[in-house]
Design a protein around this motif. Sequence first.
Motif, PDB file in Angstrom:
ATOM      1  N   ALA A  26       0.855  -1.188   0.000  1.00  7.65           N
ATOM      2  CA  ALA A  26       0.000   0.000   0.000  1.00  7.65           C
ATOM      3  C   ALA A  26       0.887   1.233   0.000  1.00  7.65           C
ATOM      4  O   ALA A  26       1.883   1.293   0.735  1.00  7.65           O
ATOM      5  N   LEU A  27       0.532   2.193  -0.818  1.00  6.29           N
ATOM      6  CA  LEU A  27       1.255   3.461  -0.896  1.00  6.29           C
ATOM      7  C   LEU A  27       0.366   4.547  -0.309  1.00  6.29           C
ATOM      8  O   LEU A  27      -0.685   4.875  -0.871  1.00  6.29           O
TER       9      LEU A  27
ATOM     10  N   PRO B 161       1.900  -2.779  -9.246  1.00  5.21           N
ATOM     11  CA  PRO B 161       1.196  -1.557  -8.849  1.00  5.21           C
ATOM     12  C   PRO B 161       0.716  -1.639  -7.401  1.00  5.21           C
ATOM     13  O   PRO B 161       0.081  -2.631  -7.009  1.00  5.21           O
ATOM     14  N   PRO B 162       1.000  -0.620  -6.594  1.00  5.33           N
ATOM     15  CA  PRO B 162       0.550  -0.630  -5.200  1.00  5.33           C
ATOM     16  C   PRO B 162      -0.902  -0.198  -5.068  1.00  5.33           C
ATOM     17  O   PRO B 162      -1.477   0.383  -5.992  1.00  5.33           O
ATOM     18  N   LEU B 163      -1.470  -0.486  -3.910  1.00  5.56           N
ATOM     19  CA  LEU B 163      -2.777   0.048  -3.556  1.00  5.56           C
ATOM     20  C   LEU B 163      -2.562   1.477  -3.072  1.00  5.56           C
ATOM     21  O   LEU B 163      -1.898   1.705  -2.061  1.00  5.56           O
TER      22      LEU B 163
ATOM     23  N   ALA C 195      -6.367   7.680  -6.090  1.00  3.59           N
ATOM     24  CA  ALA C 195      -6.473   6.934  -4.839  1.00  3.59           C
ATOM     25  C   ALA C 195      -7.600   5.915  -4.929  1.00  3.59           C
ATOM     26  O   ALA C 195      -8.724   6.242  -5.296  1.00  3.59           O
ATOM     27  N   GLU C 196      -7.291   4.662  -4.588  1.00  2.00           N
ATOM     28  CA  GLU C 196      -8.320   3.623  -4.529  1.00  2.00           C
ATOM     29  C   GLU C 196      -9.040   3.664  -3.188  1.00  2.00           C
ATOM     30  O   GLU C 196     -10.220   3.341  -3.098  1.00  2.00           O
ATOM     31  N   LEU C 197      -8.299   4.053  -2.150  1.00  2.00           N
ATOM     32  CA  LEU C 197      -8.885   4.241  -0.825  1.00  2.00           C
ATOM     33  C   LEU C 197      -8.567   5.648  -0.341  1.00  2.00           C
ATOM     34  O   LEU C 197      -7.463   6.136  -0.568  1.00  2.00           O
ATOM     35  N   THR C 198      -9.512   6.290   0.299  1.00  2.00           N
ATOM     36  CA  THR C 198      -9.243   7.573   0.942  1.00  2.00           C
ATOM     37  C   THR C 198      -9.544   7.435   2.429  1.00  2.00           C
ATOM     38  O   THR C 198     -10.385   6.629   2.835  1.00  2.00           O
TER      39      THR C 198
END
Length: 261
Positions: free
Chosen positions: A4-5, A23-25, A39-42
């Motif tokens: 995760a980044l 590819p990182p999350l 961003a996939e997660l915020t």
Amino acid sequence: MTLALVAGRGDLPALVAAGAQTPPLVCGYEGVPLSGLEAELTFRLETLGTLLLELGNRGITQVCFAGALERPALDPSKLDAETAPLVPLFMEALKSGDDGALRVLLELFEKTGFEVIGAHEIAPDLLAQGGVFGSYWPDAQMRKDAAVAAAHILEMSPQDKGQACVAANGHIVAMEDARGTDAMLGDVNDANGGILFKGPKAGQTRKIDLPTVGPETLQAASDAGLRGVIVDAGDVIVLHPSECKTLADSLGLVFWARTGE
């Protein structure tokens, strides 16, 4: 996907993502625009506990922090149930200096079972390579000023102020604080052709917040009337080194990564 980044402002997160084997999350802080990434997660400070759970559920084992984030304020009304137990840790961290707050964050992720790795471990080419970038070389006074500046940062390390200062004619002209390098340079009125120096504080972890310079740093140093930007090789991240080299030449600026100091 096991990495995760946690991405902040600036170009560093995208450069780190490009250097990753897979590819990182990408996790972005709410309200902070990202450059070259989606961003996939915020998340926000008040939902950090939920983020930690989600990362675990997605099989994440490693976390890398990259990019700038201002120290957030804690809004109790936005706390979720998973994050509420962490409030005492947050409050202690927010009272600490920048390095203290980062250490609390680092320990929190590690205690939760994640391995925190530095941006330079994913993209080692980002670390400053020793030598002069461009055509202009440091003179004897600039080398002396760099030594004075480096010693000052080490001396000031217990106060956890910053990773940069301006030195001229053997004296410290300005020291970075929580506002950052650009704000410090904006306050420099008469540096007498001095230098900007960037290097890590004594005992600083290399996993989070290594000093960083890039084209914008060089431009700001030139605008402040400085003659050079000097960093410690192997301890500072350089963004877009080829662009930095070209810009240093166009500005008549020395850009030197010193070694063996």
